[in-house]
Design an enzyme around this catalytic site. Structure first.
Site, mmCIF file in Angstrom:
data_model
loop_
_atom_site.group_PDB
_atom_site.id
_atom_site.type_symbol
_atom_site.label_atom_id
_atom_site.label_comp_id
_atom_site.label_asym_id
_atom_site.label_seq_id
_atom_site.Cartn_x
_atom_site.Cartn_y
_atom_site.Cartn_z
ATOM 1 N N THR A 1 10.911 28.557 29.066
ATOM 2 C CA THR A 1 11.530 29.875 29.213
ATOM 3 C C THR A 1 10.840 30.980 28.404
ATOM 4 O O THR A 1 10.390 30.749 27.295
ATOM 5 C CB THR A 1 13.018 29.811 28.773
ATOM 6 O OG1 THR A 1 13.642 28.763 29.477
ATOM 7 C CG2 THR A 1 13.745 31.093 29.035
ATOM 8 N N VAL B 1 20.563 25.692 38.724
ATOM 9 C CA VAL B 1 20.583 26.991 38.067
ATOM 10 C C VAL B 1 20.821 26.766 36.581
ATOM 11 O O VAL B 1 21.784 26.102 36.203
ATOM 12 C CB VAL B 1 21.701 27.889 38.641
ATOM 13 C CG1 VAL B 1 21.723 29.245 37.942
ATOM 14 C CG2 VAL B 1 21.525 28.059 40.149
ATOM 15 N N ASP C 1 20.631 28.609 32.432
ATOM 16 C CA ASP C 1 21.313 29.728 31.782
ATOM 17 C C ASP C 1 20.610 31.060 32.013
ATOM 18 O O ASP C 1 21.229 32.120 31.888
ATOM 19 C CB ASP C 1 21.390 29.489 30.274
ATOM 20 C CG ASP C 1 19.997 29.384 29.657
ATOM 21 O OD1 ASP C 1 19.270 28.435 30.002
ATOM 22 O OD2 ASP C 1 19.616 30.262 28.857
ATOM 23 N N GLY D 1 16.158 27.088 25.834
ATOM 24 C CA GLY D 1 16.623 25.747 25.478
ATOM 25 C C GLY D 1 17.158 25.016 26.685
ATOM 26 O O GLY D 1 16.800 25.335 27.821
#
Lengths: 299, 299
Positions: B169, B198, B200, B221
């Protein structure tokens, strides 16, 4: 202290007396289904059975009653949370499934994930035998409504908030005899939504929340507003602070009204002792509740 | 007080020195791109430019560097929030788009919705000319890693939390000269995720949050953990209570560690005065920050 509460959506509910009675009966039957499932199992079984009943009824904007997206197709969202484990499962923008809430439960129990969207969610439904033929999602009444809102949109008269002129979303919260809490929500979204639009219903903290020792919540209304308000988590925090389920649910909806105006949201909640409350800033909210031997509905 | 902070993911970051230097340079360049965009525009332009730079670099698990799902395809999630308007936009499980964060911005600015998923999001990308050919998302290095994790999974050695052995990310938060805050996050998700999963990153309150007068946050994370912790909103609430961005970010990550264990989350945040902080419970987190004329990165 076994308690189950359902909603069939906040909105205008300007329907015929005949439809109103049918909706109230369906809410009561959904509560009965949920309570029966809770006697055999637990809170998670209860909210799934109640929501699945409402999805299958075709009377609400969820399951077979789901409204159409801008492309004339039906995409559903649903979510569930188990207050005992703190786990959640959800599906978003999924087509042709028998019960979106059962598929959400499968995501929670059978995968490492919380949310599956679109084709991926449909793939899981196929593997689990949870698909339904498309024709089940279409009716003459919905076809007429679709033509009408599409025409209004072409004339520039359609406003997004008018989604609540129609019914919206179903949900259930429950406390079982072992003190476990659960929440579930299911919806067809909003008329004329863009394909793939995800509302609040599959988002933990927005459309639903359940946490043993605290409470369980299920929201209804304009999805975008509820997402940006994290409505269910807001009510959960207020409940933890005040210990008062009624105040928590009311203050959470008041926050939405202050920030986004009226006609935007409704919420049901139950606390860890089985006390429950409703609140909505719309003209009406279809709702039902019960304990073993006592079932009621209001609209 | 113009400030921009980026992260390139929390995780183990067990990479060669050569790669480490390349990542640090990319973080610094992303900060420069963001700051330059903020001079021309505002905080939203800044976070989009910074995240888009990292997506395009191929060095992070986002954009062209995105990892592969279980079916060997690349599905991306991204979200953005404008602290001035309180609006957010996001895309989930979207394939073949040039910049998921730019598509998320289009959802925020051009539609009535907050989140678009799957095919519907791809459809919007096509209309906006934001598609990219699939080959851009594939590399020999990722092909090798995919074969390796797939083999480990077949032998039962793959653990979901091992996602953070690899990079994870990207995100950015910014405060512009007019006091506007913004946050953005973009990701390829986790190796071997189910198609349509999906995380966060596209969920306001979970992967990101921005609110003028309070702060802006971007998380990294294990997505499922961050969703169930509503990590960004948690940090926002802690910031409002304490007025201390460092305490807010640290306590929010500590909550995640207590509930889900270490190696699960990282967070960056900036407050309304431009003070910023990082926290992570992983071995490392790639991060960069800057003000006009001063840019740094650490890994």
């Amino acid at each position: 202290m076994t308690t189950l509460v359902v909603h069939g959506g906040a909105g205008r509910w300007a329907v015929s007396e005949e439809k109103r009675q049918a909706v109230k009966r369906a809410l009561e039957d959904a509560v009965r289904e949920g309570l029966a499932a809770m006697l055999r199992g637990g809170a998670v079984d209860g909210v799934v059975a109640a929501v699945e009943y409402m999805e299958a009824s075709g009377l609400f904007n969820a399951g077979y009653g789901s409204v159409y997206a801008l492309d004339g197709r039906v995409y559903m969202d649903a979510g569930i949370m188990d207050g005992k484990t703190g786990r959640a499962g959800a599906v978003a923008a999924v087509e042709g499934v028998k019960s979106a809430v059962r598929l959400a439960r499968a995501v929670m129990e059978l995968t490492d994930h919380v949310i599956l969207a679109g084709e991926g969610a449909t793939l899981l439904a196929k593997r689990l035998g949870l698909t339904a033929p498309f024709y089940k999602f279409y009716s003459e009444e919905k076809n007429r409504q679709f033509s009408q809102v599409l025409e209004e949109a072409r004339q520039g008269k359609w406003h997004f908030k008018r989604v609540l002129d129609f019914a919206d979303t179903v949900g259930a919260v429950a406390l079982d005899k072992d003190g476990n809490l659960a929440a579930a929500t299911s919806t067809g979204g909003v008329w004329l939504k863009l394909p793939g639009r995800v509302g609040d219903s599959p988002l933990p903290g927005a459309g639903f929340w359940a946490e043993n020792g605290v409470g369980a919540f299920s929201a209804t209304g304009v999805g975008e507003v509820i997402i940006l308000s994290t409505l269910s988590l807001r009510a959960r925090d207020l409940l933890e602070q005040t210990g008062d389920i009624r105040a928590a649910v009311e203050k959470a909806v008041e926050y939405v009204t202050r920030r986004f105006g009226p006609d935007t949201a409704g919420l049901i909640g139950v606390d860890a002792r089985g006390r429950f409350a409703f609140s909505y800033n719309t003209r009406a909210m279809a709702r039902g509740w019960g304990k073993p031997g006592e079932v009621r509905a209001e609209l």
